[in-house]
Design a protein around this motif. Structure first.
Motif, PDB file in Angstrom:
ATOM      1  N   ILE B 422       4.975  -7.914   4.549  1.00  0.00           N
ATOM      2  CA  ILE B 422       4.623  -6.645   5.164  1.00  0.00           C
ATOM      3  C   ILE B 422       5.336  -5.508   4.442  1.00  0.00           C
ATOM      4  O   ILE B 422       4.846  -4.395   4.352  1.00  0.00           O
ATOM      5  CB  ILE B 422       5.004  -6.676   6.660  1.00  0.00           C
ATOM      6  N   ARG B 423       6.516  -5.821   3.899  1.00  0.00           N
ATOM      7  CA  ARG B 423       7.238  -4.806   3.145  1.00  0.00           C
ATOM      8  C   ARG B 423       6.401  -4.351   1.944  1.00  0.00           C
ATOM      9  O   ARG B 423       6.362  -3.166   1.612  1.00  0.00           O
ATOM     10  CB  ARG B 423       8.571  -5.380   2.662  1.00  0.00           C
ATOM     11  N   ILE B 424       5.736  -5.291   1.312  1.00  0.00           N
ATOM     12  CA  ILE B 424       4.900  -4.900   0.169  1.00  0.00           C
ATOM     13  C   ILE B 424       3.745  -4.032   0.644  1.00  0.00           C
ATOM     14  O   ILE B 424       3.412  -3.027   0.026  1.00  0.00           O
ATOM     15  CB  ILE B 424       4.380  -6.151  -0.565  1.00  0.00           C
ATOM     16  N   VAL B 425       3.147  -4.446   1.751  1.00  0.00           N
ATOM     17  CA  VAL B 425       2.070  -3.631   2.300  1.00  0.00           C
ATOM     18  C   VAL B 425       2.581  -2.222   2.546  1.00  0.00           C
ATOM     19  O   VAL B 425       1.915  -1.223   2.247  1.00  0.00           O
ATOM     20  CB  VAL B 425       1.551  -4.251   3.613  1.00  0.00           C
ATOM     21  N   MET B 426       3.796  -2.160   3.075  1.00  0.00           N
ATOM     22  CA  MET B 426       4.402  -0.861   3.345  1.00  0.00           C
ATOM     23  C   MET B 426       4.482  -0.043   2.055  1.00  0.00           C
ATOM     24  O   MET B 426       4.099   1.132   2.022  1.00  0.00           O
ATOM     25  CB  MET B 426       5.780  -1.109   3.954  1.00  0.00           C
ATOM     26  N   VAL B 427       4.972  -0.675   1.002  1.00  0.00           N
ATOM     27  CA  VAL B 427       5.111   0.056  -0.266  1.00  0.00           C
ATOM     28  C   VAL B 427       3.741   0.533  -0.740  1.00  0.00           C
ATOM     29  O   VAL B 427       3.582   1.669  -1.189  1.00  0.00           O
ATOM     30  CB  VAL B 427       5.776  -0.835  -1.327  1.00  0.00           C
ATOM     31  N   ILE B 428       2.765  -0.329  -0.610  1.00  0.00           N
ATOM     32  CA  ILE B 428       1.447   0.032  -1.115  1.00  0.00           C
ATOM     33  C   ILE B 428       0.838   1.171  -0.313  1.00  0.00           C
ATOM     34  O   ILE B 428       0.240   2.084  -0.861  1.00  0.00           O
ATOM     35  CB  ILE B 428       0.512  -1.200  -1.067  1.00  0.00           C
ATOM     36  N   TYR B 429       1.034   1.108   0.980  1.00  0.00           N
ATOM     37  CA  TYR B 429       0.309   2.043   1.839  1.00  0.00           C
ATOM     38  C   TYR B 429       1.118   3.261   2.250  1.00  0.00           C
ATOM     39  O   TYR B 429       0.582   4.311   2.517  1.00  0.00           O
ATOM     40  CB  TYR B 429      -0.160   1.319   3.107  1.00  0.00           C
TER      41      TYR B 429
ATOM     42  N   ALA D 160       9.568   1.884  12.518  1.00  0.00           N
ATOM     43  CA  ALA D 160       8.935   1.577  13.795  1.00  0.00           C
ATOM     44  C   ALA D 160       7.849   0.522  13.623  1.00  0.00           C
ATOM     45  O   ALA D 160       7.724  -0.411  14.422  1.00  0.00           O
ATOM     46  CB  ALA D 160       8.347   2.853  14.391  1.00  0.00           C
ATOM     47  N   ALA D 161       7.081   0.695  12.546  1.00  0.00           N
ATOM     48  CA  ALA D 161       5.985  -0.242  12.322  1.00  0.00           C
ATOM     49  C   ALA D 161       6.527  -1.649  12.099  1.00  0.00           C
ATOM     50  O   ALA D 161       6.021  -2.639  12.641  1.00  0.00           O
ATOM     51  CB  ALA D 161       5.156   0.205  11.111  1.00  0.00           C
ATOM     52  N   PHE D 162       7.584  -1.713  11.304  1.00  0.00           N
ATOM     53  CA  PHE D 162       8.201  -3.016  11.060  1.00  0.00           C
ATOM     54  C   PHE D 162       8.661  -3.665  12.345  1.00  0.00           C
ATOM     55  O   PHE D 162       8.419  -4.839  12.597  1.00  0.00           O
ATOM     56  CB  PHE D 162       9.422  -2.829  10.169  1.00  0.00           C
ATOM     57  N   LYS D 163       9.333  -2.851  13.139  1.00  0.00           N
ATOM     58  CA  LYS D 163       9.919  -3.392  14.356  1.00  0.00           C
ATOM     59  C   LYS D 163       8.810  -3.906  15.270  1.00  0.00           C
ATOM     60  O   LYS D 163       8.867  -5.021  15.788  1.00  0.00           O
ATOM     61  CB  LYS D 163      10.699  -2.277  15.049  1.00  0.00           C
ATOM     62  N   PHE D 164       7.799  -3.079  15.400  1.00  0.00           N
ATOM     63  CA  PHE D 164       6.672  -3.476  16.233  1.00  0.00           C
ATOM     64  C   PHE D 164       6.085  -4.786  15.730  1.00  0.00           C
ATOM     65  O   PHE D 164       5.871  -5.741  16.473  1.00  0.00           O
ATOM     66  CB  PHE D 164       5.615  -2.368  16.192  1.00  0.00           C
ATOM     67  N   PHE D 165       5.879  -4.826  14.433  1.00  0.00           N
ATOM     68  CA  PHE D 165       5.209  -5.981  13.856  1.00  0.00           C
ATOM     69  C   PHE D 165       6.018  -7.253  14.083  1.00  0.00           C
ATOM     70  O   PHE D 165       5.514  -8.270  14.557  1.00  0.00           O
ATOM     71  CB  PHE D 165       5.025  -5.752  12.347  1.00  0.00           C
ATOM     72  N   ASP D 231      10.285   3.213  19.859  1.00  0.00           N
ATOM     73  CA  ASP D 231      10.101   3.549  18.452  1.00  0.00           C
ATOM     74  C   ASP D 231       8.631   3.646  18.111  1.00  0.00           C
ATOM     75  O   ASP D 231       8.182   4.624  17.512  1.00  0.00           O
ATOM     76  CB  ASP D 231      10.756   2.478  17.575  1.00  0.00           C
ATOM     77  N   ALA D 232       7.907   2.596  18.487  1.00  0.00           N
ATOM     78  CA  ALA D 232       6.491   2.563  18.129  1.00  0.00           C
ATOM     79  C   ALA D 232       5.758   3.729  18.738  1.00  0.00           C
ATOM     80  O   ALA D 232       4.970   4.413  18.088  1.00  0.00           O
ATOM     81  CB  ALA D 232       5.874   1.249  18.579  1.00  0.00           C
ATOM     82  N   HIS D 233       6.036   4.016  20.007  1.00  0.00           N
ATOM     83  CA  HIS D 233       5.337   5.099  20.691  1.00  0.00           C
ATOM     84  C   HIS D 233       5.637   6.435  20.058  1.00  0.00           C
ATOM     85  O   HIS D 233       4.753   7.250  19.826  1.00  0.00           O
ATOM     86  CB  HIS D 233       5.751   5.132  22.161  1.00  0.00           C
ATOM     87  N   VAL D 234       6.911   6.637  19.792  1.00  0.00           N
ATOM     88  CA  VAL D 234       7.303   7.941  19.288  1.00  0.00           C
ATOM     89  C   VAL D 234       6.721   8.172  17.910  1.00  0.00           C
ATOM     90  O   VAL D 234       6.246   9.254  17.594  1.00  0.00           O
ATOM     91  CB  VAL D 234       8.840   8.036  19.276  1.00  0.00           C
TER      92      VAL D 234
END
Lengths: 328, 477, 121, 491, 100
Positions: B422-429, D160-165, D231-234
């Motif tokens: 997902i970190r890579i996806v993050m970098v890409i997007y 936030a996205a990471f945490k949510f995921f 986090d996600a909401h904000v």
């Protein structure tokens, strides 16, 4: 008791072999120089003894008493090890060589071979392969440019010709269905292998010339451009070891040619004692070696490699394939 | 062997013969014809002919060469995985090999020989033929690893691979020799029949441990994983892609054949394997978290995936075997896909090996970014991609055998693994682009990406057919 | 009796080493020893030697040859046992080895085409 | 099998997403997305119109084999419990599109695609009758949601996205293990109805209960595992927040209703006290945290935790009023909190600040806005006449019936809710005009109105005449209670 | 007749020496030689067991091992030559560039 007798016999045979092989170079060097002389319209050695017969003995004494010189930069251990490593293999190989079936001595049947191995042929190739180490160690340890270059070339040459040599005898094995040299000779009781295996013989003999570092393949020792090859820095008795080993190999190649292709001790037409037949044949091939030496010019190094890889190897491969399909 | 038996054997091993013959012809022909296109298409044609042959022979089980070799459905399945990986590698290689200057005939020939080695592995039923196939494959991949002769990383990788590979072969062989000493045979079928004493014989256990160690090397699992990152990083990327998929699958083919042998099954070796699986997955997942180099990250990811697949081996049974097979098939699609994306980035001076290089890629190339996203989520195991179904089926097999704890460990570790995908996806997007991208998007690369994407999403949505295929291909059932 | 076949080998090795040692010993009693720096220099036709001789930089050709030897020599190993039994296994056995030889020849032809056998550069 | 209405409902947004991929202009994308969501909503209305309220049986069912080797089917169907959520999802879907009309100004196409895919998956979750299918929808939601938060979110969006995921992935993977265990204990099927009929040993039930609990609790979220939510909401864009609050949070509770209670009745009963306690904790804790917030979005986010506490409380009261109240409250929360997030988003679009300290006296600048805000805040406080009043009342009466202490705690939580909501309204809408005059605040326009009005309608409709809604869920809940208690008493 | 376990002990000793050499020595050539020891211990095992069972498989296996090892060493040497041309060293530690 039986065991002690057997062991004693082996020890005796081994000692005899060593003695013969060590002493044989003496007459052979004399012979070689004589042949050279006569071929070149001169007399050869004449001073020491009758017609120079004692010349080899004088040479031997000279070598024995000469200073043993070790270069300053040399790897002393390897430098001292190399001559022995070069000397031993041809001697060891002779253990597996049969000179005949049996002879009666004082009513006892004594075999004319030290050991009848069922894989004698493999043994021969395996042990001869060790010879390379003597060469490479000798050149390397001296740490002299001529020696290193010479040893590398010699090494490359030996390994290049080892391959066609090995392939060349496959046909013989197919015919004899055995790797025992004794069996191979027995299989030639009626027809010598040379009849079926002329190509094999040719390849084996030429490769043998190269293995023995004989002209026309003595590139590595070419005095003109490399000093004396890998043993440039050797002197005295250690140098003598290399020379003895060289003659032993020449003898070995002759013996092998006779055993593998010329029926060993099997006579033809004239009923001579088998051993005599054997010796005569070997002598002929030794003469052939010497004859070549003073007849052929030396090859260039690239030609040498080309002959090994591009002529002999394909020939030997074709020989195997054709022999195989004919005799399977 | 009689002439009739020889003929039958030749028939059974026809695909292997086709590949080897083709490789030989190409080897010689390649010295005269040096056009890249010819080489690629000729290689692909050889593989396709072999595939056709495999397909035609797939109908029945054909033992061959006096029990050394067998052409059964299990082998056919794996062979198709190999064909797939090899063909896709060929397609990916065309442009990349030109850029790197390695596009000569040897490159393709070595790949073909590696393919034949793997095919032998998949079909081998004797430890000797397994060994021969294994070495054929390893040696070819080894040379390919060092194919960038001027590049020190490549030399180093190849040297490490060959030395460690030889060590692992040695260990494997020692195990084989012990098995031979204990049972008097090296045939897989004969081994089980020959063992008479206690199956927990320490000697036998030792032998199994040694064999495990040797095989585990090939799939890049702990404790013989240390070559993987270096080799993946140093090798040409196309070869990395190939190695991450096909030889790994071949390793698993052998592991399955050896491990699901009653002899090994009786020796409680599964505990060792389970430990290996857990440690492998943990190591792969955690170490991957800190990688900056894309190829290195994918190397650790492949270690982690190997760990997951080993869980399937632990599960054993028909479902366990089928799960590993399906896993490998799916892994081939998605991993070749992501590698295809990495290879595509190699253009001009741009290597595309660092993850940061991909920052903002989605901005200029939304379509390609979407594909990468697909592969990455599939690798992470998120539905509806195929990666999820692969993991799911392994878990099913595990739970079926009652290894619920192992299943829990597996999923927790795969959460860790998900992080770095997902970190890579993050970098890409989610990053701003640092540079203009110029991916080497040749038609062949496009085709590869299309095939892998179709596989990744297709198996995810309609796994039934592939699942049945895997289940039908399980040997002995 | 394998032992009786290979025991002589041991004897022979021992014997030849013994003889060589003895000769060396006798020689060491007889020969003079007078080393000095100039004599200990490596032989280079009278030039002062420069650099290391065994430095490890050689033509790649030598390595290629060594590798070729290893490969071909090992192939010989397969041919010998086959040759012994060829008449028993008949044409089928021949065909099997023929395939092997064919692969060998392909490899050889490749090496040839690739110029591995050319000594001149 | 009849007309595949549910498939149509689920697939319409997905097909719409596919269509969007080929559009070039941003406006075309927006209008198409709106059209698709409205069409979907219309389909849902049609579905509700044909809904039979007298039976607890699954309706509109369709079954197709998917992976026969593992007994996986593509099975859709709805009963009273899920019907409301399907409708809610479709409703909020349209509103999300409206809410992102101008708020999303870059990569509009990608955003709308994500949104529509998200909607399809959410609808799938509520319609799925096969555990595997359910799981696929459930887990696949992570992808678009991750992108929505991570790409179009605020400054801290990546974290936030990471945490949510990772939170949700970890939870749901354990759920997956539970599903597989259930598969083997329940006769190798993923069919939810068939699994419901199984009688599992208590030991297995409790293990499964906790496996499911982790996944559902993360989604709800219940208190120890709620930290991803603020986090996600904000960080999420407005539409993301609406979806999160309006639908995603419901999924956890829906999971309890669909799986924990009917499949694991004994465990549910056994651990209900624990669940009640956790719910009460969430109510109080969420309320207290909300009270301490200055950030508008965070306040609403924490209030969600508190409100979802009511929902789980109602569900685990395990009586008719409690569960019906819980379900209704879920619907209400979706409407109300969705609306609140929309309002926060609307004001944020204008001012780019969410700090309450920056606001004040908004009433003068934007009277319509503040009026509707008042309505939704009152609704969130559960004032009589609004939707939440009905739901919360039912939950509380159910809660008191189940456990006095928990009921009392819930009342306390309701009071807290009144405190922070009124405090917020005072700070934002009343008082002197904002000292911070940077902002030129305009009132709501027609498009925004279109988003607000439907929500306001439902606030009042449910508040004043809840019977149609209760009718929908009634039969199913009664059946659910039979399943829970009937099995326990051995009937 | 030499008892079987003598051969096996020899094999074990060779194996241990080879493994230790691979792990401990730093010169790549020495490592390669150690590898040969390792594989030869395997050959001893095979031949001893083959003799024990009066079965030819052991010998066949040994021959294959020798042949394949030869190929392996050939490859290793080839790679080594390429490596040494880029960086003239034979020390394992000097070779390592990649870490992590």
């Amino acid at each position: 008791m039986e065991l002690i007798v057997a062991l004693g016999l082996i020890v005796f045979k081994v000692a005899l072999l060593i003695a013969i092989l060590l002493l044989l170079p003496l007459p052979l060097t004399w012979l070689e120089r004589k042949i050279a002389g006569h071929m070149q319209q001169r007399m050869g050695p004449m001073r020491v003894g009758w017609h120079g017969l004692l010349q080899p003995v004088a040479d031997g004494i000279k070598l024995l008493t000469k200073e043993d010189h070790i270069p300053a930069e040399a790897d002393r251990f390897l430098f001292k090890l190399a001559p022995i490593l070069a000397l031993a293999p041809p001697f060891v190989v002779f253990v597996a060589i049969p000179f005949g079936e049996t002879v009666s001595v004082l009513g006892a049947e004594i075999t004319l071979y030290v050991s009848n191995m069922n894989v004698a042929l493999l043994f021969v190739f395996a042990v001869i392969g060790i010879e390379v180490y003597g060469v490479i160690f000798g050149g390397w340890a001296a740490n002299s440019k001529y020696a290193v270059l010479g040893s590398l070339r010699t090494c490359a040459q030996m390994i290049s010709y080892e391959i066609p040599m090995g392939f060349a005898v496959i046909g013989v094995v197919i015919l004899a269905q055995s790797m025992s040299l004794l069996e191979i000779v027995r299989a030639q009781a009626d027809v010598w292998n040379i009849v079926y295996q002329p190509v094999g013989f040719f390849v084996f003999f030429v490769a043998g010339l190269a293995e023995a570092q004989r002209i026309p393949f003595d590139l590595a020792e070419a005095e003109g451009d490399l000093g004396a090859g890998f043993h440039t820095e050797y002197s005295g008795i250690r140098f003598a070891f290399f020379m003895v080993s060289e003659y032993a190999i020449m003898l070995l190649v002759s013996v092998l040619v006779v055993i593998l292709f010329f029926g060993g001790w099997n006579g033809v037409l004239i009923p001579l004692p088998p051993l005599l037949w054997f010796v005569l044949k070997v002598a002929f091939f030794i003469y052939l070696f010497m004859w070549f030496r003073f007849t052929f010019p030396r090859y260039r190094y690239d030609q040498l490699m080309a002959i090994g890889w591009k002529v002999l190897l394909p020939l030997s491969l074709a020989n195997i394939i054709i022999t195989g399909v004919v005799f399977s | 062997m009689t002439a009739a038996a020889l003929f039958q054997s030749i028939l059974a091993s026809l695909p292997e013969i086709v590949v080897v013959t083709g490789a030989c012809i190409l080897l010689i022909l390649g010295q005269f014809v040096r056009k890249g296109h010819f080489l690629v298409w000729a290689s692909v044609a050889i593989v396709l002919i072999a595939a056709l042959g495999t397909l035609m022979l797939a109908g029945e089980v054909r033992p061959a060469y006096t029990g050394m070799f067998i052409a059964d459905r299990f082998a056919v399945f794996f062979k198709f995985v190999f064909y797939l990986a090899t063909v896709l590698t060929f397609l990916l290689s065309r442009k990349y090999a030109d850029i790197e200057g390695i596009g000569n005939s040897e490159y393709y020939v070595l790949l073909l020989f590696a393919l034949s080695g793997m095919m032998i592995m998949a079909s081998a039923t004797d430890l000797l033929s397994i060994y021969v196939g294994l070495e054929l494959m390893v040696l070819c991949t080894c040379v390919l690893t060092g194919f960038l002769r001027r590049e020190r990383r490549s030399n180093e990788a190849a040297l490490k691979y060959v030395i460690l590979g030889a060590v692992s072969s040695g260990i494997f062989l020692y195990g084989v020799s012990l098995v031979y000493g204990l049972t008097g045979t090296t045939q897989l079928d004969g081994m089980a029949a020959a063992v008479t004493g206690d199956p927990l014989d320490p000697g036998l256990l030792l032998a199994v441990v040694f064999i495990v160690a040797g095989l585990v090397f090939k799939v890049g699992a702990v404790p013989f994983h240390m070559w993987v990152p270096d080799v993946y990083e140093g090798a040409p990327t196309t070869i990395t892609a190939f190695m991450s998929v096909a030889p790994k699958a071949a390793g698993f083919a052998v592991i399955l054949r050896v491990f699901l042998n009653p002899l090994v099954a009786a020796s409680d070796a599964w505990i060792i394997v389970a430990v290996i699986a857990v440690v492998t997955m943990a190591l792969g997942s955690f170490v991957a978290l800190v990688q900056d180099n894309f190829k290195r990250l994918l190397a650790y990811s492949s270690i982690a995936h190997a760990g997951f697949a080993i869980f399937g081996v632990v599960a054993g049974g028909a479902d366990g075997i089928a799960s590993v097979m399906l896993y490998l098939l799916i892994y081939s699609f998605m991993n070749l896909g992501i590698f295809g994306a990495v290879i595509m980035m190699r253009n001009g001076d741009f290597s595309g090996e660092v993850i940061e290089d991909y920052a903002g890629f989605a901005k200029s190339h939304p379509g390609l970014a979407l594909l990468m996203l697909l592969y990455l989520f599939s690798l992470a195991g998120i539905p509806p991609t195929a990666g999820f179904f692969a993991k799911f089926y392994v878990l099913v097999a595990l739970v079926e055998r009652g290894f619920v704890m192992l299943a829990v460990i597996a999923v927790l570790l795969s959460v860790v693994a998900a992080y770095f995908y997902i970190r890579i996806v993050m970098v890409i997007y989610m990053r701003e682009p640092q540079r203009a991208f110029d991916p080497a998007l040749t038609p062949l690369v496009r085709a590869t990406l299309a095939v892998t994407a179709a596989g990744t999403i297709g198996i995810g949505l309609f796994p039934a057919w592939f699942l049945r295929l895997a289940q039908h291909s399980v040997f002995g059932g | 009796m394998t032992a009786m076949e290979f025991l002589p080998v041991l004897f022979m090795v021992a014997g030849i080493v013994l003889v060589a040692g003895a000769t060396l010993f006798v020689s060491s009693l007889l020969r003079p020893s007078n080393p000095y720096a100039a004599k200990n220099m490596p032989y280079e036709c009278g030039m002062d030697p420069a650099g290391e001789a065994a430095g490890g930089r050689f033509r790649v050709q030598f390595f290629i040859l060594a590798i070729l030897l290893v490969v071909f020599d090992v192939e010989t190993m397969f041919l010998f046992p086959w040759a012994v039994v060829l008449k028993d296994i008949g044409l089928v056995g021949y065909v099997e080895m023929f395939v092997f030889m064919l692969l060998l020849i392909v490899g050889f032809a490749y090496a040839w085409l690739k110029g591995a056998l050319e000594w001149e550069e | 099998m009849g007309f595949p209405l549910l498939s149509l409902i689920v697939l319409t947004p997905a097909a719409g997403a596919a269509v969007l991929m080929f559009l070039r202009s941003d406006d075309a994308v927006r209008w198409t997305a709106l059209g698709v969501t409205v069409l979907d909503l219309a389909l849902c209305v049609a579905m509700l119109a044909n809904f039979n309220t007298t039976t607890h049986e699954m309706q509109f069912t369709e079954t197709r084999p998917w992976v026969p080797a593992l007994g996986i089917t593509y099975a859709l169907g709805i009963d009273g419990i899920s019907a409301l959520f399907v409708f809610l999802t479709a409703l909020l879907g349209s509103i999300c599109v409206l809410a992102s009309w101008v708020a999303i100004d870059r990569k509009v196409k990608e955003f709308m695609v994500s949104l529509l895919v998200m909607q399809a998956l959410m609808l799938g979750v509520f319609c799925a009758l096969d555990l595997f299918l359910f799981y696929v929808f459930w887990e696949a939601m992570l992808i678009p949601m991750y992108l929505i938060i991570g790409v179009w979110g605020g400054d801290g969006r990546v974290y936030a996205a990471f945490k949510f995921f990772l939170y949700t992935l970890a939870g749901s993977l354990l759920f997956l293990i539970g599903v597989i265990v259930l598969y083997f204990h329940g006769g190798e099927t993923f069919d939810i109805l068939a699994l419901t009929a199984q009688d599992l040993p208590f030991q297995v039930q409790s293990w499964l209960f906790f496996a499911f609990l982790i996944a559902f609790a993360v989604k709800v979220p219940m208190v120890p595992v709620h930290t991803w939510l603020p986090d996600a909401h904000v960080q999420a864009p407005t539409a993301g927040s609406i979806i999160l609050a309006g639908v995603l949070l419901k999924m956890g509770a829906y999971g309890f209703l669909r799986f924990s209670l009917p499949i694991l009745p004994e465990a549910s009963v056994h651990y209900s006290t624990l669940m009640l306690a956790l719910s009460a904790l969430a109510i109080i804790y969420g309320g207290l945290l909300a009270l301490a917030q200055d950030d508008l979005k965070k306040l609403v986010a924490y209030s969600s935790i508190s409100h979802m506490g009511f929902v789980t409380l109602g569900i685990f009261a395990l009586n008719l009023r409690g569960i019906e109240g819980g379900i209704l409250q879920m619907f209400n929360h979706g409407v109300t909190t969705g609306a609140l997030f929309l309002f926060v988003g609307l004001i944020y679009e204008r001012t780019h600040t969410r700090s309450m300290a920056d606001y004040g006296g908004l009433m003068k600048a934007a009277p319509v806005y503040t009026a509707f805000l008042a309505l939704f805040i009152l609704s969130s406080m559960a004032l009589p006449g609004t939707n939440s009043f009905v739901g919360e009342l039912l939950v509380l009466s159910g809660g008191f019936a189940a456990n006095l202490a928990v009921g009392a705690a819930a009342v306390l939580g309701a009071l807290l809710g009144a405190a922070y909501l009124l405090g917020m309204y005072r700070k934002v809408a009343l008082g002197p005009a904002s000292v911070n005059a940077r902002f030129k605040i305009r009132d709501v326009n027609a498009r925004e109105m279109a988003a607000i009005l439907p929500l306001a309608v439902f606030v009042l409709w449910v508040g004043l005449y809840p019977k149609p809604f209760l009718d929908i869920i009634d039969a199913s809940v009664k059946h659910l209670l039979v399943q829970v208690h009937g099995k326990e008493s051995g009937q | 007749m030499v008892p079987l376990w003598w051969y096996i002990s020899l094999g074990v000793v060779l194996f241990v020496i080879g493994a230790a050499g691979v792990l401990l020595r730093r010169n790549i050539l020495v490592v390669l030689m150690s590898l040969e020891l390792l594989l030869n211990s395997v050959n001893i095992n095979f031949i001893a067991f083959g003799r024990h069972y009066d079965d030819f498989r052991g010998q066949i296996f040994a021959i294959f091992v020798i042949a394949i090892t030869a190929a392996e060493v050939a490859v290793a040497l080839g790679i080594l030559v390429a490596l040494v041309r880029n960086k003239p060293t034979l020390k394992v530690d000097d070779v390592t560039m990649m870490k992590g």
